[in-house]
Design a protein around this motif. Structure first.
Motif, PDB file in Angstrom:
ATOM      1  N   CYS A   1      -3.542 -50.591 -46.608  1.00  0.00           N
ATOM      2  CA  CYS A   1      -3.762 -49.913 -45.331  1.00  0.00           C
ATOM      3  C   CYS A   1      -5.076 -50.357 -44.713  1.00  0.00           C
ATOM      4  N   LEU A   2      -5.003 -50.836 -43.483  1.00  0.00           N
ATOM      5  CA  LEU A   2      -6.169 -51.275 -42.719  1.00  0.00           C
ATOM      6  C   LEU A   2      -6.172 -50.501 -41.409  1.00  0.00           C
ATOM      7  N   GLU A   3      -7.099 -49.563 -41.272  1.00  0.00           N
ATOM      8  CA  GLU A   3      -7.144 -48.705 -40.078  1.00  0.00           C
ATOM      9  C   GLU A   3      -5.781 -48.049 -39.848  1.00  0.00           C
ATOM     10  N   SER A   4      -5.155 -47.608 -40.929  1.00  0.00           N
ATOM     11  CA  SER A   4      -3.800 -47.068 -40.861  1.00  0.00           C
ATOM     12  C   SER A   4      -3.703 -45.745 -41.582  1.00  0.00           C
ATOM     13  N   TRP A   5      -2.484 -45.285 -41.717  1.00  0.00           N
ATOM     14  CA  TRP A   5      -2.178 -44.053 -42.431  1.00  0.00           C
ATOM     15  C   TRP A   5      -2.723 -44.124 -43.847  1.00  0.00           C
ATOM     16  N   ARG A   6      -3.064 -42.985 -44.368  1.00  0.00           N
ATOM     17  CA  ARG A   6      -3.452 -42.866 -45.773  1.00  0.00           C
ATOM     18  C   ARG A   6      -2.760 -41.622 -46.321  1.00  0.00           C
TER      19      ARG A   6
ATOM     20  N   ALA B   1      -7.766 -57.089 -46.579  1.00  0.00           N
ATOM     21  CA  ALA B   1      -6.326 -56.810 -46.524  1.00  0.00           C
ATOM     22  C   ALA B   1      -5.521 -57.982 -47.069  1.00  0.00           C
TER      23      ALA B   1
ATOM     24  N   LYS C   1     -11.251 -52.271 -45.722  1.00  0.00           N
ATOM     25  CA  LYS C   1     -12.088 -52.090 -44.534  1.00  0.00           C
ATOM     26  C   LYS C   1     -11.995 -53.228 -43.526  1.00  0.00           C
TER      27      LYS C   1
ATOM     28  N   THR D   1      -6.520 -49.011 -49.757  1.00  0.00           N
ATOM     29  CA  THR D   1      -7.190 -48.970 -48.461  1.00  0.00           C
ATOM     30  C   THR D   1      -8.301 -50.000 -48.452  1.00  0.00           C
TER      31      THR D   1
END
Length: 173
Positions: free
Chosen positions: A133-138, A159, A154, A152
């Motif tokens: 996940c990159l700037e996405s849902w967690r 990624a 940064k 996750t």
């Protein structure tokens, strides 16, 4: 000495998921991810449409990579296919194509995204595919347990490296 014809990414297929519309920050991240995957020799899979999908596709193609678009409609017009696809696959499945996308990948990178991206994350995890996940849902599990397949990061380089590692390939040097 024989030269190997296997791509540096080990023939890996990595999916990039994200919204069909995005702002410049996510667009830049997605393009960098696509470029990094192509430079590693991995094949990029996307939903084949705009936004994050188009930006990742553009980055991969500019780096000489292969981009497969798993499209929801039965032709380019009904699917909204982006211009950067090497191979468009028209499924006629609508959102059902999300399952085809994640099952065709060895790892998934989610960048931003809405409900469709969340569904792709859930389906990937359900079927044992690692998700970066990159700037996405967690998403969190209701039982509080850690989901080992959900990572996750940064930045775009992180990624790419994590997706390749999780898929069993070597991270780029």
């Amino acid at each position: 000495m024989e030269r190997s014809t296997e791509p540096r990414g080990g023939g890996l297929t990595i999916a990039v998921c994200g919204a069909a519309q995005c702002g410049p920050v996510l667009e830049t991240l997605a393009e960098s991810v696509g470029r990094g995957l192509a430079e590693s020799g991995a094949v990029l899979l996307t939903g084949g449409r705009g936004g994050v999908m188009a930006a990742a596709s553009r980055g991969a193609r500019l780096a000489g990579g292969q981009v497969v678009g798993i499209l929801p409609g039965s032709d380019d017009e009904s699917s909204g296919a982006n211009a950067h696809l090497s191979i468009p696959i028209h499924t006629g499945l609508g959102q059902g194509r999300n399952l085809v996308l994640v099952l065709s990948a060895q790892a998934v990178i989610a960048i931003g995204g809405g409900w469709g991206t969340l569904s792709e994350i859930a389906m990937a995890l359900k079927h044992g595919r690692p998700v970066v996940c990159l700037e996405s849902w967690r998403p969190e599990r209701p039982d509080g347990q850690c989901e080992s397949l959900l990572l996750t990061v940064k930045d775009a380089a992180g990624a790419v490296a994590e997706a390749l590692r999780a898929a069993g390939g070597a991270a780029p040097r």
